[in-house]
Design an enzyme around this catalytic site. Structure first.
Site, PDB file in Angstrom:
ATOM      1  N   GLU A  50       0.827  -1.209   0.000  1.00 31.12           N
ATOM      2  CA  GLU A  50       0.000   0.000   0.000  1.00 31.12           C
ATOM      3  C   GLU A  50       0.860   1.258   0.000  1.00 31.12           C
ATOM      4  O   GLU A  50       0.592   2.202  -0.753  1.00 31.12           O
ATOM      5  CB  GLU A  50      -0.948  -0.002   1.204  1.00 31.12           C
ATOM      6  CG  GLU A  50      -2.027  -1.056   1.141  1.00 31.12           C
ATOM      7  CD  GLU A  50      -2.992  -0.899  -0.009  1.00 31.12           C
ATOM      8  OE1 GLU A  50      -3.249   0.244  -0.448  1.00 31.12           O
ATOM      9  OE2 GLU A  50      -3.509  -1.925  -0.492  1.00 31.12           O
ATOM     10  N   ASN A  54       1.116   3.860  -3.116  1.00 31.31           N
ATOM     11  CA  ASN A  54       0.809   5.286  -2.945  1.00 31.31           C
ATOM     12  C   ASN A  54       1.914   6.149  -3.536  1.00 31.31           C
ATOM     13  O   ASN A  54       1.647   7.136  -4.223  1.00 31.31           O
ATOM     14  CB  ASN A  54       0.624   5.632  -1.469  1.00 31.31           C
ATOM     15  CG  ASN A  54      -0.795   5.417  -0.980  1.00 31.31           C
ATOM     16  OD1 ASN A  54      -1.679   5.013  -1.723  1.00 31.31           O
ATOM     17  ND2 ASN A  54      -0.997   5.659   0.300  1.00 31.31           N
ATOM     18  N   ARG A 108      -8.988   4.226  -8.033  1.00 31.53           N
ATOM     19  CA  ARG A 108      -8.349   4.124  -6.717  1.00 31.53           C
ATOM     20  C   ARG A 108      -9.423   4.052  -5.644  1.00 31.53           C
ATOM     21  O   ARG A 108     -10.439   4.733  -5.717  1.00 31.53           O
ATOM     22  CB  ARG A 108      -7.453   5.333  -6.434  1.00 31.53           C
ATOM     23  CG  ARG A 108      -6.518   5.747  -7.519  1.00 31.53           C
ATOM     24  CD  ARG A 108      -5.428   4.830  -7.985  1.00 31.53           C
ATOM     25  NE  ARG A 108      -4.879   3.841  -7.116  1.00 31.53           N
ATOM     26  CZ  ARG A 108      -4.193   2.790  -7.576  1.00 31.53           C
ATOM     27  NH1 ARG A 108      -4.014   2.613  -8.852  1.00 31.53           N
ATOM     28  NH2 ARG A 108      -3.685   1.928  -6.735  1.00 31.53           N
TER      29      ARG A 108
END
Length: 149
Positions: A50, A54, A108
């Site tokens: 994650e 990002n 997203r």
């Protein structure tokens, strides 16, 4: 104050999506020396995935930049993971940490920070617009009792 690490590794790679799997695998391999449970390894891999995603998606939306991953084994069986970029930064970190908030478009989910927080014991985010973002995650791993040799 920075705690002394028993061991650490630092790696840097281009912000290309193909490197996300490399980062998560490298983190799991390095953490394996702490003898984590399988569930803990999965937590580590998910949180790194994650954070790196990002950086890839949000820090460098129109270019390829560098992503740094630092993994440290700290006292009391704590694993510290740092993901840093030098991209566009986050204007409002508190807002970005809210579930379902995203600047990445409809594809997203806006759950990256929420997922990191659910799998780690502590997540700290520092960001400066046009300078980059640093995410530091900590997880205390269980101390499994080992049979004497």
């Amino acid at each position: 104050m920075k705690t002394k690490a028993a061991n650490e590794v630092v790696m840097e790679f281009p912000s290309q999506s193909r490197n996300e799997n490399f980062a998560r695998s490298a983190a799991a391999c390095f953490a394996a020396q702490m003898d984590p449970t399988l569930n803990e390894l999965e937590d580590i891999k998910t949180a790194v995935s994650e954070a790196v995603t990002n950086a890839i998606v949000h820090a460098y939306p129109d270019s390829i930049g560098k992503v740094l991953l630092k993994i440290r084994i700290c006292p009391e069986n704590v694993l510290e993971l740092t993901v840093r970029d030098h991209g566009r930064g986050i204007p409002d970190v508190d807002k970005a940490r809210q579930p379902m908030y995203t600047t990445g478009g409809q594809e997203r989910s806006g759950m990256g920070f929420t997922i990191m927080e659910s799998f780690m014991d502590q997540v700290m985010v520092r960001s400066v617009v046009n300078k980059g973002t640093t995410v530091v995650m900590k997880k205390k791993l269980s101390s499994r009792i080992r049979a004497p040799k």
